[in-house]
Design an enzyme around this catalytic site. Structure first.
Site, short mmCIF file in Angstrom:
data_model
loop_
_atom_site.label_atom_id
_atom_site.label_comp_id
_atom_site.label_asym_id
_atom_site.label_seq_id
_atom_site.Cartn_x
_atom_site.Cartn_y
_atom_site.Cartn_z
N SER A 264 0.84 -1.21 0.00
CA SER A 264 0.00 0.00 0.00
C SER A 264 0.87 1.25 0.00
CB SER A 264 -0.91 0.02 1.22
OG SER A 264 -1.84 -1.02 1.14
N GLY B 187 3.12 -0.89 10.19
CA GLY B 187 2.89 0.56 10.20
C GLY B 187 2.90 1.18 8.82
N LEU B 188 2.55 0.37 7.81
CA LEU B 188 2.47 0.84 6.42
C LEU B 188 3.72 1.60 5.95
CD1 LEU B 188 -1.30 1.92 6.27
CD2 LEU B 188 -0.27 -0.05 5.14
N ASN C 257 -6.84 0.41 0.08
CA ASN C 257 -6.67 -0.21 1.40
C ASN C 257 -7.50 0.60 2.40
OD1 ASN C 257 -5.94 -1.30 3.79
ND2 ASN C 257 -3.73 -1.08 3.51
N CYS D 130 -6.55 -1.43 6.96
CA CYS D 130 -5.39 -1.85 7.77
C CYS D 130 -5.74 -1.72 9.25
CB CYS D 130 -4.20 -0.96 7.45
SG CYS D 130 -2.77 -1.41 8.41
N THR E 142 -6.29 -8.19 7.27
CA THR E 142 -5.99 -9.00 8.46
C THR E 142 -7.01 -8.78 9.59
OG1 THR E 142 -4.50 -7.26 9.18
CG2 THR E 142 -3.51 -9.13 8.02
N GLY F 226 -7.09 -14.47 2.33
CA GLY F 226 -6.97 -14.84 3.75
C GLY F 226 -6.68 -16.32 3.88
N GLY G 292 -1.15 -14.33 0.24
CA GLY G 292 -0.22 -13.44 0.93
C GLY G 292 0.79 -14.17 1.79
C1 LIG Z 1 3.63 -8.50 6.58
C2 LIG Z 1 2.31 -8.12 5.98
C3 LIG Z 1 2.16 -6.87 5.37
C4 LIG Z 1 0.94 -6.50 4.79
N1 LIG Z 1 0.82 -5.28 4.19
C5 LIG Z 1 -0.36 -4.93 3.60
C6 LIG Z 1 -0.50 -3.69 2.92
O1 LIG Z 1 0.44 -2.90 2.79
N2 LIG Z 1 -1.72 -3.39 2.39
C7 LIG Z 1 -2.79 -4.23 2.46
O2 LIG Z 1 -3.88 -3.91 1.94
N3 LIG Z 1 -2.69 -5.43 3.08
C8 LIG Z 1 -1.50 -5.79 3.65
N4 LIG Z 1 -1.39 -7.01 4.26
C9 LIG Z 1 -2.56 -7.90 4.30
C10 LIG Z 1 -2.52 -8.93 3.18
O3 LIG Z 1 -2.52 -8.32 1.90
C11 LIG Z 1 -3.74 -9.88 3.27
O4 LIG Z 1 -4.93 -9.13 3.14
C12 LIG Z 1 -3.81 -10.63 4.59
O5 LIG Z 1 -2.51 -10.94 5.06
C13 LIG Z 1 -4.63 -11.90 4.50
O6 LIG Z 1 -4.15 -12.78 3.49
P1 LIG Z 1 -3.08 -13.96 3.80
O7 LIG Z 1 -3.62 -14.78 4.94
O8 LIG Z 1 -2.96 -14.73 2.51
O9 LIG Z 1 -1.80 -13.28 4.16
C14 LIG Z 1 -0.17 -7.40 4.83
C15 LIG Z 1 -0.01 -8.66 5.45
C16 LIG Z 1 1.20 -9.03 6.01
C17 LIG Z 1 1.33 -10.39 6.64
#
Ligand SMILES: Cc1cc2nc3c(=O)[nH]c(=O)nc-3n(C[C@H](O)[C@H](O)[C@H](O)COP(=O)(O)O)c2cc1C
Length: 311
Positions: free
Chosen positions: A48, A74-75, A127, A130, A193, A243, A265
């Site tokens: 993001s 923290g983005l 996004n 978050c 998340t 997810g 992810g």
């Molecule tokens: C380390 C980490 C960083 C992430 N950064 C972002 C982000 O910058 N923007 C966003 O929309 N989601 C972010 N996510 C969320 C993931 O894109 C995803 O929605 C979430 O982890 C669920 O999918 P997963 O279980 O396959 O990881 C992040 C997740 C993790 C674990």
């Protein structure tokens, strides 16, 4: 069975297959986005990107828990101006890159679009969700009126399709999704998340520097499936499920619940080259079930399952 069986049309967004790298798990460099595409992802979402550079939180920002991870990064991101320089390197290549953007309000989202829109990428993901940064993300995404304002501001500035990424941390999931769609969103991504607070028993306190974080990985898959199922029941728009997807079996669950594509992810943190494997598994499953195309699977759980049933 040919690979065309798993192509996906989500409005004007065409994907050669339904597996997509989820936003952020590999940080803000484009390298991992490009690597995911090489490993067979139908598209890949960037970290993001916000209006100005952000450093993010100090370590620890990621802890492993049973069935997944909790993160509160923290983005961190270079900001829209700098990120547009990275995108300029792939200009003219027509790659299926989706750029994830965030901001504190509609004006900040608009600034990010203005800085990035001239570059060569396929779609935006907003996004709105978050769970661990005050003032952005969830704070925007829990309020249908604010989601509507943000979506309208973005749609006014771009002709690229816009996906709204939703938070599971609200009772107003469907209401928020409807606000995004009524404001012009072309599709939805569900979910970000799940808000969490891991504890370290040695220090006796928070395990993440920020305290609160977001749970991801296999542990959240049933929650994500519930969200996709509810959204598909309420709205007729493209949905990317996200997810806890690690295997083709996980992906198939999302299609049955109503997702047109899946984002992958956390499971790519340890193994990024899993997209081809998931795609081949989906193809083999369609063949075994006597289905001609992925679309025949989408939402089948709403129709009483694969063999028809109660509708
Ligand atoms: C380390 C980490 C960083 C992430 N950064 C972002 C982000 O910058 N923007 C966003 O929309 N989601 C972010 N996510 C969320 C993931 O894109 C995803 O929605 C979430 O982890 C669920 O999918 P997963 O279980 O396959 O990881 C992040 C997740 C993790 C674990």
């Amino acid at each position: 069975m040919g690979v065309d069986a798993i192509t996906v049309e989500m409005g004007s967004l065409h994907l050669s297959n339904p597996t997509v790298l989820a936003s952020g798990v590999h940080g803000s460099s484009l390298d991992k986005v490009l690597a995911a595409l090489k490993f067979g992802a139908g598209a890949a979402v960037t970290k993001s990107i916000g209006p100005i550079p952000r450093e993010g939180y100090p370590e620890p920002t990621l802890v492993e828990v049973e069935g997944g991870w909790v993160n509160a990064a923290g983005l961190p991101n270079p900001g829209a101006e700098k990120f547009s320089e990275q995108l300029a390197q792939v200009r003219g290549k027509g790659l299926p890159i989706v750029v994830s953007i965030f901001g504190g309000d509609s004006e900040e989202f608009a600034r990010v679009v203005d800085a990035l829109d001239g570059e060569d990428f396929r779609a935006y993901e907003l996004n709105l969700s978050c769970p661990h940064v005050a003032g952005v993300g969830t704070e925007v995404g829990h309020y249908p009126e604010e989601v509507s304002r943000v979506t309208k501001a973005v749609k006014r500035r771009t002709r690229k399709p816009v996906f709204a990424k939703l938070s599971p941390n609200t009772e107003r999931l469907v209401e928020v999704a409807k606000a995004a769609v009524e404001a012009g969103a072309d599709g939805l991504t569900a979910i970000n998340t799940v808000r969490a607070f891991p504890i370290d028993i040695e220090t006796g306190s928070r395990a993440l520097s920020n305290g609160f974080g977001g749970l991801s990985g296999g542990a959240i898959r049933p929650v994500a499936l519930r969200c996709v199922y509810e959204l598909r029941g309420a709205l007729d728009v493209p949905i990317m499920g996200c997810g806890g997807v690690a295997t083709w079996e996980d992906a198939v669950q999302f299609f049955l619940a109503g997702a047109d594509a899946v984002q992958v992810g956390t499971s790519t943190i340890r193994k990024l080259d899993r997209f081809n494997e998931i795609n081949l598994g989906i193809l083999a499953y369609l063949e075994r079930k006597g289905l001609h195309r992925l679309g025949d699977l989408v939402g089948a759980a709403h129709r009483g399952g694969l063999r028809g049933g109660t509708g």
